[in-house]
Design a protein around this motif. Structure first.
Motif, PDB file in Angstrom:
ATOM      1  N   PRO A 191       0.804  -1.225   0.000  1.00 53.05           N
ATOM      2  CA  PRO A 191       0.000   0.000   0.000  1.00 53.05           C
ATOM      3  C   PRO A 191       0.840   1.280   0.000  1.00 53.05           C
ATOM      4  N   MET A 192       2.080   1.192   0.465  1.00 57.65           N
ATOM      5  CA  MET A 192       2.954   2.364   0.493  1.00 57.65           C
ATOM      6  C   MET A 192       3.764   2.495  -0.793  1.00 57.65           C
ATOM      7  N   GLY A 193       3.614   1.546  -1.720  1.00 57.72           N
ATOM      8  CA  GLY A 193       4.381   1.543  -2.955  1.00 57.72           C
ATOM      9  C   GLY A 193       5.561   0.596  -2.836  1.00 57.72           C
ATOM     10  N   ALA A 194       6.431   0.613  -3.816  1.00 52.72           N
ATOM     11  CA  ALA A 194       7.606  -0.274  -3.828  1.00 52.72           C
ATOM     12  C   ALA A 194       8.687   0.336  -2.938  1.00 52.72           C
ATOM     13  N   VAL A 195       8.445   0.291  -1.649  1.00 55.98           N
ATOM     14  CA  VAL A 195       9.344   0.930  -0.691  1.00 55.98           C
ATOM     15  C   VAL A 195      10.582   0.074  -0.426  1.00 55.98           C
ATOM     16  N   ALA A 196      11.615   0.739   0.048  1.00 59.28           N
ATOM     17  CA  ALA A 196      12.853   0.050   0.413  1.00 59.28           C
ATOM     18  C   ALA A 196      12.628  -0.841   1.635  1.00 59.28           C
ATOM     19  N   ALA A 197      13.480  -1.826   1.775  1.00 62.59           N
ATOM     20  CA  ALA A 197      13.403  -2.710   2.934  1.00 62.59           C
ATOM     21  C   ALA A 197      13.444  -1.909   4.233  1.00 62.59           C
ATOM     22  N   GLU A 198      14.211  -0.836   4.241  1.00 64.41           N
ATOM     23  CA  GLU A 198      14.328  -0.016   5.448  1.00 64.41           C
ATOM     24  C   GLU A 198      12.988   0.590   5.861  1.00 64.41           C
ATOM     25  N   VAL A 199      12.172   0.968   4.895  1.00 68.35           N
ATOM     26  CA  VAL A 199      10.856   1.518   5.207  1.00 68.35           C
ATOM     27  C   VAL A 199       9.970   0.432   5.813  1.00 68.35           C
ATOM     28  N   THR A 200      10.030  -0.750   5.257  1.00 68.58           N
ATOM     29  CA  THR A 200       9.260  -1.870   5.790  1.00 68.58           C
ATOM     30  C   THR A 200       9.720  -2.211   7.198  1.00 68.58           C
ATOM     31  N   ILE A 201      11.015  -2.239   7.411  1.00 72.70           N
ATOM     32  CA  ILE A 201      11.562  -2.538   8.742  1.00 72.70           C
ATOM     33  C   ILE A 201      11.104  -1.488   9.741  1.00 72.70           C
ATOM     34  N   ALA A 202      11.143  -0.223   9.345  1.00 75.34           N
ATOM     35  CA  ALA A 202      10.727   0.852  10.242  1.00 75.34           C
ATOM     36  C   ALA A 202       9.230   0.805  10.535  1.00 75.34           C
ATOM     37  N   THR A 203       8.446   0.418   9.541  1.00 78.57           N
ATOM     38  CA  THR A 203       6.993   0.381   9.705  1.00 78.57           C
ATOM     39  C   THR A 203       6.553  -0.810  10.546  1.00 78.57           C
ATOM     40  N   PHE A 204       7.132  -1.963  10.298  1.00 77.77           N
ATOM     41  CA  PHE A 204       6.784  -3.190  11.025  1.00 77.77           C
ATOM     42  C   PHE A 204       7.991  -3.595  11.857  1.00 77.77           C
ATOM     43  N   PHE A 205       8.216  -2.861  12.908  1.00 76.55           N
ATOM     44  CA  PHE A 205       9.467  -2.924  13.657  1.00 76.55           C
ATOM     45  C   PHE A 205       9.698  -4.204  14.444  1.00 76.55           C
ATOM     46  N   ASN A 206       8.743  -5.075  14.524  1.00 80.25           N
ATOM     47  CA  ASN A 206       8.913  -6.254  15.371  1.00 80.25           C
ATOM     48  C   ASN A 206       9.503  -7.457  14.641  1.00 80.25           C
ATOM     49  N   PHE A 207       9.945  -7.286  13.397  1.00 80.28           N
ATOM     50  CA  PHE A 207      10.547  -8.384  12.647  1.00 80.28           C
ATOM     51  C   PHE A 207      12.059  -8.222  12.593  1.00 80.28           C
ATOM     52  N   ARG A 233       0.248  -3.300  14.854  1.00 83.91           N
ATOM     53  CA  ARG A 233       1.593  -3.588  15.324  1.00 83.91           C
ATOM     54  C   ARG A 233       2.452  -2.368  15.596  1.00 83.91           C
ATOM     55  N   THR A 234       2.143  -1.223  15.010  1.00 82.10           N
ATOM     56  CA  THR A 234       2.992  -0.067  15.251  1.00 82.10           C
ATOM     57  C   THR A 234       2.330   0.860  16.244  1.00 82.10           C
ATOM     58  N   SER A 235       3.128   1.679  16.882  1.00 82.74           N
ATOM     59  CA  SER A 235       2.588   2.559  17.919  1.00 82.74           C
ATOM     60  C   SER A 235       1.520   3.490  17.353  1.00 82.74           C
ATOM     61  N   SER A 236       1.685   3.955  16.126  1.00 82.15           N
ATOM     62  CA  SER A 236       0.658   4.835  15.571  1.00 82.15           C
ATOM     63  C   SER A 236      -0.656   4.092  15.380  1.00 82.15           C
ATOM     64  N   HIS A 237      -0.594   2.794  15.043  1.00 82.45           N
ATOM     65  CA  HIS A 237      -1.838   2.026  14.926  1.00 82.45           C
ATOM     66  C   HIS A 237      -2.494   1.888  16.290  1.00 82.45           C
ATOM     67  N   ARG A 238      -1.694   1.608  17.324  1.00 80.69           N
ATOM     68  CA  ARG A 238      -2.262   1.478  18.663  1.00 80.69           C
ATOM     69  C   ARG A 238      -2.841   2.808  19.120  1.00 80.69           C
ATOM     70  N   ARG A 239      -2.139   3.904  18.864  1.00 82.10           N
ATOM     71  CA  ARG A 239      -2.619   5.221  19.246  1.00 82.10           C
ATOM     72  C   ARG A 239      -3.918   5.524  18.500  1.00 82.10           C
ATOM     73  N   THR A 240      -3.957   5.191  17.238  1.00 82.03           N
ATOM     74  CA  THR A 240      -5.168   5.395  16.449  1.00 82.03           C
ATOM     75  C   THR A 240      -6.319   4.613  17.049  1.00 82.03           C
ATOM     76  N   GLN A 241      -6.052   3.370  17.389  1.00 77.62           N
ATOM     77  CA  GLN A 241      -7.109   2.534  17.932  1.00 77.62           C
ATOM     78  C   GLN A 241      -7.614   3.095  19.259  1.00 77.62           C
ATOM     79  N   ARG A 242      -6.710   3.586  20.094  1.00 76.89           N
ATOM     80  CA  ARG A 242      -7.117   4.100  21.403  1.00 76.89           C
ATOM     81  C   ARG A 242      -7.829   5.441  21.306  1.00 76.89           C
ATOM     82  N   CYS A 243      -7.329   6.325  20.463  1.00 80.18           N
ATOM     83  CA  CYS A 243      -7.781   7.717  20.499  1.00 80.18           C
ATOM     84  C   CYS A 243      -8.685   8.136  19.361  1.00 80.18           C
ATOM     85  N   ARG A 244      -8.610   7.484  18.245  1.00 82.32           N
ATOM     86  CA  ARG A 244      -9.324   7.987  17.081  1.00 82.32           C
ATOM     87  C   ARG A 244     -10.319   6.984  16.507  1.00 82.32           C
ATOM     88  N   SER A 245     -10.534   5.897  17.188  1.00 85.49           N
ATOM     89  CA  SER A 245     -11.383   4.853  16.640  1.00 85.49           C
ATOM     90  C   SER A 245     -12.836   5.271  16.584  1.00 85.49           C
TER      91      SER A 245
END
Length: 170
Positions: A31-47, A150-162
């Motif tokens: 969904p973010m396009g053909a991003v670099a591995a670094e972007v994927t690592i930063a976005t899904f930090f638990n891998f 999985r990312t903090s922004s998703h958790r924050r979204t779920q808590r505050c903006r759902s």
């Protein structure tokens, strides 16, 4: 649900992906396009980054993000048709899809600080109602627990903006 259906692995293999992790990381990042591995690592930090580097950017040489997302949506379509049978086109599904779309559109008013969310929001809404029911939790994760958050922004979204959270309804 795409990660738990055999149709996902089949769809990614049909694209030419040689390892299940290739389909996993490419479909998560597409969904973010053909991003670099670094972007994927930063976005899904638990891998482990080595797992991501093993399949990205190679996946982007095999299939475009558009092809990957189309394959994923086709796999979701097949899965829901198998699971829901004749009800997949039912009145309840159409009504749920309309409510889901309204919730997702409202969530799209606040994309700040959520790059994956923004990526998903930039893609067209599915035409088939049952696929819209699945698209909604990606854009409005508080509506359903399907999205892994999985990312903090998703958790924050779920808590505050759902949609439907007690904080939102005050």
């Amino acid at each position: 649900m795409i990660y738990f259906t055999p149709f996902g692995a089949e769809a990614y293999a049909a694209l030419g992906f040689t390892h299940p992790r290739m389909g996993y990381f490419a479909s998560r990042s597409a969904p973010m396009g053909a991003v670099a591995a670094e972007v994927t690592i930063a976005t899904f930090f638990n891998f482990n980054p080595a797992l991501v580097y093993a399949v990205l950017p190679e996946a982007w040489t095999i299939a475009t993000p558009e092809q990957i997302l189309t394959a994923r949506l086709d796999a979701v379509d097949r899965s829901l048709r198998k699971a829901w049978g004749e009800h997949v086109d039912g009145t309840e599904v159409r009504e749920a899809a309309e409510l889901a779309r309204r919730a997702a559109e409202r969530a799209c008013n606040r994309p700040q600080g959520r790059p994956l969310f923004g990526g998903h929001a930039s893609w067209p809404w599915p035409d088939e109602p049952h696929l819209g029911v699945v698209a909604c939790p990606i854009l409005a994760p508080g509506v359903s627990r399907r999205f892994s958050c999985r990312t903090s922004s998703h958790r924050r979204t779920q808590r505050c903006r759902s949609v439907g959270s007690p904080r939102r309804n005050r």
